[in-house]
Motif scaffolding. Structure first.
Motif, mmCIF file in Angstrom:
data_model
loop_
_atom_site.group_PDB
_atom_site.id
_atom_site.type_symbol
_atom_site.label_atom_id
_atom_site.label_comp_id
_atom_site.label_asym_id
_atom_site.label_seq_id
_atom_site.Cartn_x
_atom_site.Cartn_y
_atom_site.Cartn_z
ATOM 1 N N THR A 103 0.920 -1.049 0.026
ATOM 2 C CA THR A 103 -0.057 -0.021 0.196
ATOM 3 C C THR A 103 0.908 1.245 0.065
ATOM 4 O O THR A 103 0.594 2.106 -0.816
ATOM 5 N N ASP A 149 2.319 1.530 -3.488
ATOM 6 C CA ASP A 149 1.090 2.011 -4.426
ATOM 7 C C ASP A 149 1.225 3.656 -4.185
ATOM 8 O O ASP A 149 0.683 4.322 -5.175
ATOM 9 N N GLY A 150 1.086 3.917 -3.301
ATOM 10 C CA GLY A 150 0.794 5.385 -2.500
ATOM 11 C C GLY A 150 1.947 6.268 -3.016
ATOM 12 O O GLY A 150 1.729 7.348 -3.208
#
Length: 136
Positions: A131, A134-135
Protein backbone atom coordinates in the motif's frame (compact mmCIF):
# COMPACT_ATOMS: atom_id res chain seq x y z
CA UNK A 1 -36.82 -123.45 137.51
CA UNK A 2 -33.31 -123.55 136.24
CA UNK A 3 -34.55 -124.79 132.91
CA UNK A 4 -37.09 -121.98 132.79
CA UNK A 5 -34.42 -119.40 133.61
CA UNK A 6 -32.19 -120.78 130.84
CA UNK A 7 -35.08 -120.73 128.40
CA UNK A 8 -35.86 -117.14 129.34
CA UNK A 9 -32.19 -116.25 128.99
CA UNK A 10 -32.03 -117.93 125.57
CA UNK A 11 -35.24 -116.17 124.59
CA UNK A 12 -33.81 -112.85 125.75
CA UNK A 13 -30.59 -113.50 123.75
CA UNK A 14 -32.61 -114.48 120.68
CA UNK A 15 -34.81 -111.40 121.09
CA UNK A 16 -31.71 -109.22 121.32
CA UNK A 17 -30.19 -110.99 118.29
CA UNK A 18 -33.45 -110.63 116.44
CA UNK A 19 -33.63 -106.92 117.39
CA UNK A 20 -29.98 -106.48 116.26
CA UNK A 21 -30.71 -108.24 112.96
CA UNK A 22 -33.82 -106.14 112.53
CA UNK A 23 -31.81 -102.98 113.25
CA UNK A 24 -29.06 -104.12 110.86
CA UNK A 25 -31.67 -104.84 108.17
CA UNK A 26 -33.29 -101.44 108.74
CA UNK A 27 -29.86 -99.77 108.49
CA UNK A 28 -29.13 -101.70 105.25
CA UNK A 29 -32.52 -100.78 103.79
CA UNK A 30 -31.96 -97.13 104.73
CA UNK A 31 -28.47 -97.23 103.20
CA UNK A 32 -29.91 -98.87 100.06
CA UNK A 33 -32.64 -96.21 99.90
CA UNK A 34 -29.97 -93.47 100.12
CA UNK A 35 -27.91 -95.19 97.41
CA UNK A 36 -30.98 -95.41 95.16
CA UNK A 37 -31.74 -91.71 95.77
CA UNK A 38 -28.10 -90.78 95.06
CA UNK A 39 -28.16 -92.88 91.89
CA UNK A 40 -31.42 -91.26 90.74
CA UNK A 41 -29.99 -87.79 91.46
CA UNK A 42 -26.81 -88.69 89.60
CA UNK A 43 -28.84 -89.82 86.58
CA UNK A 44 -30.93 -86.63 86.71
CA UNK A 45 -27.76 -84.53 86.80
CA UNK A 46 -26.30 -86.57 83.94
CA UNK A 47 -29.44 -86.09 81.82
CA UNK A 48 -29.45 -82.35 82.57
CA UNK A 49 -25.75 -82.10 81.68
CA UNK A 50 -26.34 -84.01 78.47
CA UNK A 51 -29.28 -81.76 77.58
CA UNK A 52 -27.15 -78.66 78.21
CA UNK A 53 -24.30 -80.10 76.14
CA UNK A 54 -26.68 -80.82 73.25
CA UNK A 55 -28.09 -77.29 73.51
CA UNK A 56 -24.55 -75.87 73.51
CA UNK A 57 -23.66 -77.91 70.42
CA UNK A 58 -26.82 -76.74 68.62
CA UNK A 59 -26.12 -73.13 69.60
CA UNK A 60 -22.51 -73.42 68.42
CA UNK A 61 -23.68 -74.89 65.11
CA UNK A 62 -26.15 -72.01 64.60
CA UNK A 63 -23.48 -69.46 65.50
CA UNK A 64 -21.06 -71.12 63.08
CA UNK A 65 -23.65 -70.97 60.28
CA UNK A 66 -24.33 -67.31 61.05
CA UNK A 67 -20.60 -66.54 61.09
CA UNK A 68 -20.12 -68.33 57.77
CA UNK A 69 -23.06 -66.43 56.26
CA UNK A 70 -21.60 -63.14 57.53
CA UNK A 71 -18.17 -64.07 56.16
CA UNK A 72 -19.71 -64.93 52.77
CA UNK A 73 -21.61 -61.65 52.71
CA UNK A 74 -18.45 -59.75 53.65
CA UNK A 75 -16.51 -61.57 50.92
CA UNK A 76 -19.17 -60.66 48.33
CA UNK A 77 -19.22 -57.07 49.54
CA UNK A 78 -15.44 -56.92 49.36
CA UNK A 79 -15.50 -58.36 45.83
CA UNK A 80 -18.03 -55.70 44.79
CA UNK A 81 -15.89 -52.99 46.38
CA UNK A 82 -12.83 -54.36 44.54
CA UNK A 83 -14.75 -54.24 41.23
CA UNK A 84 -15.91 -50.68 41.94
CA UNK A 85 -12.36 -49.66 42.81
CA UNK A 86 -11.01 -51.25 39.63
CA UNK A 87 -13.71 -49.48 37.59
CA UNK A 88 -12.89 -46.16 39.27
CA UNK A 89 -9.17 -46.64 38.60
CA UNK A 90 -9.92 -47.51 34.97
CA UNK A 91 -12.18 -44.47 34.59
CA UNK A 92 -9.53 -42.25 36.21
CA UNK A 93 -6.89 -43.66 33.84
CA UNK A 94 -9.14 -43.04 30.81
CA UNK A 95 -9.88 -39.52 32.03
CA UNK A 96 -6.16 -38.90 32.51
CA UNK A 97 -5.48 -40.18 28.97
CA UNK A 98 -8.26 -38.00 27.57
CA UNK A 99 -6.93 -35.00 29.51
CA UNK A 100 -3.46 -35.57 28.07
CA UNK A 101 -4.92 -35.87 24.54
CA UNK A 102 -6.91 -32.66 25.04
CA UNK A 103 -3.79 -30.89 26.34
CA UNK A 104 -1.84 -32.04 23.28
CA UNK A 105 -4.63 -30.84 20.96
CA UNK A 106 -4.74 -27.52 22.82
CA UNK A 107 -0.97 -27.14 22.49
CA UNK A 108 -1.21 -27.94 18.74
CA UNK A 109 -4.08 -25.47 18.41
CA UNK A 110 -2.09 -22.80 20.24
CA UNK A 111 0.94 -23.48 18.05
CA UNK A 112 -1.27 -23.36 14.96
CA UNK A 113 -2.91 -20.14 16.18
CA UNK A 114 0.48 -18.57 16.87
CA UNK A 115 1.63 -19.65 13.39
CA UNK A 116 -1.53 -18.17 11.86
CA UNK A 117 -1.00 -14.91 13.80
CA UNK A 118 2.58 -14.74 12.60
CA UNK A 119 1.41 -15.32 9.01
CA UNK A 120 -1.32 -12.70 9.46
CA UNK A 121 1.21 -10.24 10.85
CA UNK A 122 3.50 -10.98 7.89
CA UNK A 123 0.60 -10.46 5.46
CA UNK A 124 -0.43 -7.23 7.20
CA UNK A 125 3.14 -5.95 6.94
CA UNK A 126 3.23 -6.97 3.27
CA UNK A 127 -0.10 -5.23 2.63
CA UNK A 128 1.16 -2.05 4.33
CA UNK A 129 4.36 -2.23 2.36
CA UNK A 130 2.49 -2.74 -0.91
CA UNK A 131 0.00 0.00 0.00
CA UNK A 132 2.87 2.29 0.80
CA UNK A 133 4.52 1.48 -2.51
CA UNK A 134 1.27 2.06 -4.41
CA UNK A 135 0.89 5.39 -2.69
CA UNK A 136 4.25 6.61 -3.87
Amino acid sequence: RLSLARSEEKLLVRTKEHAAEHEARRACEQKLSHLIEDHDESQRIHRESQRRAETAVETAAREKEQAEAAANAATKSLAKADKRLAAEKSARRRLQEQSEEMLQLLEKHQASTEGSRAQLADLQREVRRLTAEDGK
